[in-house]
Write a protein that holds these residues in place. Structure first.
Motif, PDB file in Angstrom:
ATOM      1  N   GLY A  77       7.556  -1.243   1.115  1.00  9.30           N
ATOM      2  CA  GLY A  77       8.427  -0.174   1.591  1.00  9.30           C
ATOM      3  C   GLY A  77       8.672   0.925   0.585  1.00  9.30           C
ATOM      4  O   GLY A  77       9.449   1.857   0.858  1.00  9.30           O
ATOM      5  N   LYS A  78       8.020   0.869  -0.582  1.00  8.78           N
ATOM      6  CA  LYS A  78       8.244   1.872  -1.632  1.00  8.78           C
ATOM      7  C   LYS A  78       7.062   2.828  -1.807  1.00  8.78           C
ATOM      8  O   LYS A  78       7.043   3.633  -2.722  1.00  8.78           O
ATOM      9  N   GLY A  79       6.083   2.743  -0.916  1.00 11.03           N
ATOM     10  CA  GLY A  79       4.875   3.528  -1.092  1.00 11.03           C
ATOM     11  C   GLY A  79       4.939   4.918  -0.492  1.00 11.03           C
ATOM     12  O   GLY A  79       5.581   5.147   0.533  1.00 11.03           O
ATOM     13  N   VAL A  80       4.277   5.851  -1.142  1.00 12.57           N
ATOM     14  CA  VAL A  80       4.103   7.206  -0.633  1.00 12.57           C
ATOM     15  C   VAL A  80       2.752   7.718  -1.142  1.00 12.57           C
ATOM     16  O   VAL A  80       2.327   7.361  -2.242  1.00 12.57           O
ATOM     17  N   THR A  81       2.078   8.497  -0.327  1.00  8.54           N
ATOM     18  CA  THR A  81       0.756   9.001  -0.717  1.00  8.54           C
ATOM     19  C   THR A  81       0.848  10.441  -1.197  1.00  8.54           C
ATOM     20  O   THR A  81       1.441  11.287  -0.528  1.00  8.54           O
ATOM     21  N   LEU A  82       0.268  10.703  -2.362  1.00 12.53           N
ATOM     22  CA  LEU A  82       0.130  12.057  -2.894  1.00 12.53           C
ATOM     23  C   LEU A  82      -1.359  12.289  -3.103  1.00 12.53           C
ATOM     24  O   LEU A  82      -1.937  11.818  -4.075  1.00 12.53           O
TER      25      LEU A  82
END
Length: 304
Positions: A77-82
């Motif tokens: 739940g802590k992931g984000v894509t850059l």
């Protein structure tokens, strides 16, 4: 550590290193972000949950990497894509012949040669050997291999020797340049007809693919890792990595060689919508992530 002891920071970004995250527990009042650029961290690694328990956010360079990182319980739940970016101002469409003036002649290539380009490190995971074997199956094309054993090395490793030995089978149709400065690479892009990213590993992202596209090159790439996220069906022929991979590469090269209209369409599409992979978009997305992770407002961050 000296800086972190003497100064209070809102956010610390750890670049591509899970081990450095061990330091995060010393700075409990700071938000910690792990920025991951490669597929080397997974839930099976010994002690990975301990290493990551103080991480507030993990930024992956592709959805592929982000989803893999979120398989680690401490990062769920802590992931984000850059998505990665390139300096788009450094590239121009390959239709400007002056950008590659004299290169073909210096390499022993004629203006009529159909040139397939590989640019990258000559290491096993980049799939250069498989590409050479694919070109062996496609008559009347030349293969241009730009790059050395590492980013600035022309060492003749065992793998590089293997490439040269295989290339002997088509030595009149293959050219090795060795390491070329990145500032000069664009000139070699401009003499190619198509370019290939034949990686056989789960590559997190491919900046080289973006550079090819920015140059207007029709491309072929392996359907591995995060590579498909940096192209689309209109710009790139994606080849499944399986027991027929070499044959698939050969078929894709043959298709593009024989279909001028397809190459022209792909060339036109390659440069469209690339702004999403430029530095301006990258910076905005980075700032938004920092703003969401930190307690500061977006307005404050944008103004400072």
């Amino acid at each position: 550590n000296r800086l972190l002891r003497n100064e209070q920071y809102d956010v610390i970004v750890y670049e591509n290193s899970a081990l450095e995250m061990m330091q995060a527990k010393r700075y409990k009042n700071t938000k910690n972000i792990m920025h991951i650029h490669a597929d080397y961290i997974n839930s099976d690694m010994n002690g990975i949950n301990y290493l990551c328990r103080h991480c507030d956010c993990v930024m992956g360079v592709s959805d592929f990497i982000t989803s893999k990182m979120e398989e680690i319980p401490a990062l769920k739940g802590k992931g984000v894509t850059l998505k990665n970016a390139i300096d788009l101002t450094g590239f121009t469409p390959k239709h400007r012949p002056e950008d590659g003036e004299g290169i073909r002649e210096s390499l022993g290539l004629s203006e009529n040669d159909f040139v397939v380009l590989f640019c990258g490190r000559l290491s096993k995971e980049k799939g250069c050997l498989e590409l050479i074997k694919a070109v062996e199956r496609v008559p009347d094309v030349k293969l241009l291999i730009v790059g050395g054993e590492n980013f600035s090395s022309n060492a003749r490793t065992e793998y590089v020797e293997c490439l040269y030995n295989e290339a002997e089978k088509i030595k009149d149709r293959i050219v090795f340049t060795g390491h070329i400065k990145h500032s000069e690479v664009i000139r070699y892009y401009n003499i190619a007809d198509i370019a290939v990213v034949p990686s056989i590993c789960n590559e997190a992202a491919s900046l080289t693919l973006l550079e090819y596209r920015a140059t207007g090159l029709p491309t072929i790439a392996s359907k591995m890792g995060g590579i498909p996220e940096y192209c689309n069906k209109n710009t790139t022929l994606l080849v499944e990595y399986n027991e027929s991979f070499i044959e698939g590469l050969a078929e894709a090269i043959q298709l593009l060689k024989c279909d001028d209209m397809l190459r022209d369409r792909m060339s036109e599409q390659a440069t469209l919508d690339l702004e999403q992979f430029g530095y301006t978009s990258y910076y905005k997305n980075f700032v938004d992530i920092i703003a969401n992770v930190s307690s500061e407002s977006k307005e404050y961050l944008n103004g400072n």
